[in-house]
Design a protein around this motif. Structure first.
Motif: not given
Lengths: 375, 375
Positions: A211, A214, A219, A221, A319, A321, A337, A347, A349
């Motif tokens: 991540c 975010n 959103g 996970s 969530k 970070k 998600r 957001r 990843l």
């Protein structure tokens, strides 16, 4: 375990161990594995198995310290280490340093109890690497935290294990909402629980999602242990479980640059009947084409598994970070998600995969290495 | 094929075709595949299968031009293209553009008849690429010739298909005799017929061996069609064939940087009982550990297959020249080489792999593309 007696019986050596059990070794096996038949440098076999008889005749067998001395009618003499005989009794399951039993989990495990490992230790220390990998193999899901704030920081962790698995999406991928997406991951809609790329002959093994940001509303996970869901289904609805094991369904991904598909079952069992793989992705499942006679029963079974993917009993939510990375067995753990609102923040990843082959190879090497270090 | 009548039977639509055959479509399938349930951009499914009944009730069905108009008790109206119903009759095998039957060959095929394709055409033209790939899929072995005299010229041909399969030996490998080898390929000894890396969960798919130099005395290349050998064994010795399909044996490669192993059978069958994979490598086969009761029978079966790998009936031999590349299905065709004398000249092959997934993905895309071009 040591040997008390050796009995030569023409085409079989019978070994009696100190615990009074005994093991028959066919002579063809003994000759095939005679230590004289290995290449000195590569340790690969050089023996020509066809150069020996189908059932070599053993004329005498004697113990000499740690070795069994075997003499054959054709004049060949083998010195077989007793440890080799002990480790390779026919029909006995083989010790594998990387053989780690899956420990199933459900929602009551708690997202707060997902095993966490600090990036710096994994990078610096083989014991930390091994411990993290063992946790990941056992639970199918861990979190690596305190990653450096660089796009590649997660990939560097993955590469401590082995090289990355390349797919038609590249060797790494960015989970952000994109214009003109070729995959729902690249939108902002919710993604129900799924495994990645079940349309591949071997779906990617371990997945790494680092991540970087975010900040959007939503959103979160989602994760669920597919092995736990499948094992519960086996108990609750044996017929549904069996159909999901037996019937191969089509999975396919198709865009301008790739058209990759296979037929496979949702649940794959190992040699002991244990669940070893889950393929589940409603978006990549093709059009079912099993015979009409079994189709309604198959749909019932498929929907029973699908219902488990919605059941809060199995689901962990968190969530991520910035600076955290989830690592999970993509052939076991389903991920998804919640939808997010891209207007409220970014957001992002950064993802990659390492396959099971590389993962367990590294784990075996680490076990040998650290075993030696302890011994 | 067109439709003559549609009959709505509560949970089934019965379609009668113009050839008087009829096909039942369960309503759950019809609703699952209603065209309204696809994402407009990614074409992935959006329909929530659990949002509909287990057996939706069909109240009426009518033909409107090329479309079947289906009305359900819950008010849903589907417009199903008749072409979709025709292409996806339950139980009917699916058309796959990349489905190419293996044409088995033996020594009487003749090394001179191995299909040859010029590198420049493959690089420049999609039709030439497709034709070469179809030959390679059909025979499992082709030669690409007139390669440019550059180390990477063979890799560039492979990459016309797709990205390279990386293994513990890297993304490319050099077959030359090396000091301190970790594999017999890197010596000058003869290599009996084998498949590469059967110790991997999925062994490399297609192998590319580009000859850069072959001036040493000896070093001829050997090939045999493993599918032909297996099919002959099935006829000659059913029990041996079955044991080679049923019993998983250990394969393992182990050096300082990797420890990769699996249990798999020598012969793998597809859903129609056809041979789809051969794993055979005497050097990487581990120590057999099946129960002692079946061990002698298994050795007999294994030696029967092994004897076929020695039988001149199956073998093609050729001496590769600089600028030629052999391309073969490593999960079908066994390869080997004669010993060579490194003091008489240099022998150097540059190798790489592309997996079956990428190969058939490219072939499907080429078939779509060239079909459109012809139409």
């Amino acid at each position: 375990m040591n040997i008390t007696t050796l009995t030569a019986r023409t085409d079989t050596l019978v070994v009696t161990w100190t615990d009074s059990t005994s093991t028959p070794f066919p002579t063809i096996w003994l000759r095939d594995n005679c230590p004289s038949g290995l290449h000195a440098e590569t340790h690969e076999r050089l023996l020509d198995l066809l150069s020996i008889d189908e059932a070599p005749i053993l004329t005498s067998a004697a113990i000499d310290g740690e070795t069994a001395v075997l003499i054959y009618a054709d004049g060949h003499i083998s010195r077989m280490p007793i440890s080799l005989l002990n480790a390779h009794r026919p029909g006995q399951s083989r010790f594998d340093a990387a053989d780690i039993s899956a420990q199933h989990w459900r929602a009551d495990h708690g997202a707060a109890n997902i095993s966490r490992h600090a990036a710096a230790f994994i990078l610096a220390d083989d014991f930390a690497l091994k411990n993290w990998m063992q946790d990941t193999a056992k639970f199918g899901l861990t979190i690596v935290d305190q990653l450096q704030d660089r796009t590649n920081a997660g990939v560097e962790i993955a590469e401590r294990i082995g090289f990355l698995r390349i797919t038609n999406f590249g060797s790494t991928f960015e989970v952000v909402n994109k214009p003109d997406p070729n995959n729902l991951a690249y939108t902002s809609v919710a993604l129900p629980l799924h495994t990645d790329l079940p349309n591949q002959e071997v779906p990617p093994g371990y997945q790494f999602l680092h991540c970087l940001a975010n900040e959007a509303v939503g959103g979160g996970s989602l994760f669920a242990d597919g092995f736990a869901m499948a094992e519960d289904l086996r108990i609750e609805d044996q017929e549904a479980f069996q159909l999901l094991c037996d019937v191969a369904i089509p999975f396919r991904f198709h865009d301008e640059n790739a058209d990759i598909g296979v037929y496979r079952p949702v649940i794959t069992l190992g040699s002991k009947g244990e669940v070893i793989e889950i393929r589940y992705n409603a978006h990549l499942a093709g059009i079912f084409d099993m015979p009409a006679e079994i189709m309604p029963a198959y749909y019932r079974a498929y929907r029973a598994f699908m219902a488990k993917t919605r059941d809060p009993k199995y689901r962990l939510t968190l969530k991520l970070k910035a600076g955290e990375m989830v690592v999970f067995d993509n052939r076991r753990v389903l991920h998804g998600r919640d939808a997010f609102d891209p207007s409220t923040g970014f957001r992002h990843l950064h993802g990659c995969y390492v396959d099971r082959g590389e993962f367990f190879s590294r784990l075996r090497l680490l076990m040998h290495e650290t075993d030696v270090a302890i011994a």
